[in-house]
Design a protein around this motif. Structure first.
Motif, mmCIF file in Angstrom:
data_model
loop_
_atom_site.group_PDB
_atom_site.id
_atom_site.type_symbol
_atom_site.label_atom_id
_atom_site.label_comp_id
_atom_site.label_asym_id
_atom_site.label_seq_id
_atom_site.Cartn_x
_atom_site.Cartn_y
_atom_site.Cartn_z
ATOM 1 N N LYS A 153 51.216 49.086 -11.507
ATOM 2 C CA LYS A 153 51.124 50.295 -12.336
ATOM 3 C C LYS A 153 51.412 51.481 -11.428
ATOM 4 O O LYS A 153 50.872 51.572 -10.333
ATOM 5 N N GLU A 154 52.275 52.366 -11.906
ATOM 6 C CA GLU A 154 52.579 53.582 -11.167
ATOM 7 C C GLU A 154 52.414 54.759 -12.116
ATOM 8 O O GLU A 154 52.960 54.763 -13.213
ATOM 9 N N ASP B 20 54.430 50.402 -16.054
ATOM 10 C CA ASP B 20 53.780 49.107 -15.873
ATOM 11 C C ASP B 20 54.848 48.044 -15.706
ATOM 12 O O ASP B 20 55.837 48.019 -16.454
ATOM 13 N N SER B 21 54.648 47.161 -14.730
ATOM 14 C CA SER B 21 55.585 46.069 -14.480
ATOM 15 C C SER B 21 54.861 44.736 -14.606
ATOM 16 O O SER B 21 53.721 44.586 -14.142
ATOM 17 N N TYR B 22 55.537 43.787 -15.213
ATOM 18 C CA TYR B 22 55.022 42.432 -15.395
ATOM 19 C C TYR B 22 56.039 41.456 -14.815
ATOM 20 O O TYR B 22 57.240 41.649 -14.966
ATOM 21 N N ASN B 23 55.564 40.423 -14.145
ATOM 22 C CA ASN B 23 56.445 39.412 -13.556
ATOM 23 C C ASN B 23 56.180 38.052 -14.162
ATOM 24 O O ASN B 23 55.032 37.724 -14.512
ATOM 25 N N LEU C 262 59.521 42.615 -16.403
ATOM 26 C CA LEU C 262 59.558 43.485 -17.576
ATOM 27 C C LEU C 262 58.904 44.806 -17.187
ATOM 28 O O LEU C 262 57.780 44.814 -16.684
ATOM 29 N N ILE C 263 59.617 45.902 -17.403
ATOM 30 C CA ILE C 263 59.124 47.218 -17.000
ATOM 31 C C ILE C 263 59.014 48.122 -18.227
ATOM 32 O O ILE C 263 59.959 48.239 -19.010
ATOM 33 N N SER D 208 49.825 40.936 -23.284
ATOM 34 C CA SER D 208 50.061 42.092 -24.161
ATOM 35 C C SER D 208 49.735 43.361 -23.387
ATOM 36 O O SER D 208 49.038 43.316 -22.368
ATOM 37 N N ARG D 209 50.262 44.482 -23.859
ATOM 38 C CA ARG D 209 49.985 45.763 -23.197
ATOM 39 C C ARG D 209 48.558 46.222 -23.430
ATOM 40 O O ARG D 209 48.043 47.052 -22.703
#
Length: 93
Positions: free
Chosen positions: A17-18, A31-34, A45-46, A91-92
């Protein structure tokens, strides 16, 4: 520690998270997900939310190991990004 709480290479997870702040004002949040799909392909996914314009910028980046080009980037709308994230079991919210 038995290692049962460690991430496996195949687990999808929230990676980073930035938050961008300027003079005390919240500007943007990313938010980035790997997800490691297999030994030669992984995905990131960004989600980028801009507080000023109240807009989402979503991107799916697929990394191919030992390939050229090594990655492919695809713009998604918010519903498409949520669908990808949900398919990863996340999920977000």
């Amino acid at each position: 520690m038995d290692g049962s709480h460690r991430l496996s290479r195949k687990d999808a997870h929230h990676f980073a998270k930035e938050v961008t702040i300027d003079h005390g004002r919240l500007i943007a949040e990313e938010d980035s997900y790997n997800k490691f799909n297999n030994d030669s392909v992984s995905s990131r996914l960004i989600y980028l939310y801009s507080f000023g314009s109240k807009t989402w910028d979503c991107k799916l980046i697929t990394h191919y190991y030992r390939a050229f080009p090594p990655s492919v980037s695809e713009q998604l709308d918010l519903a498409e990004a949520d669908s990808v994230l949900n398919s990863w079991g996340l999920s977000r919210n």
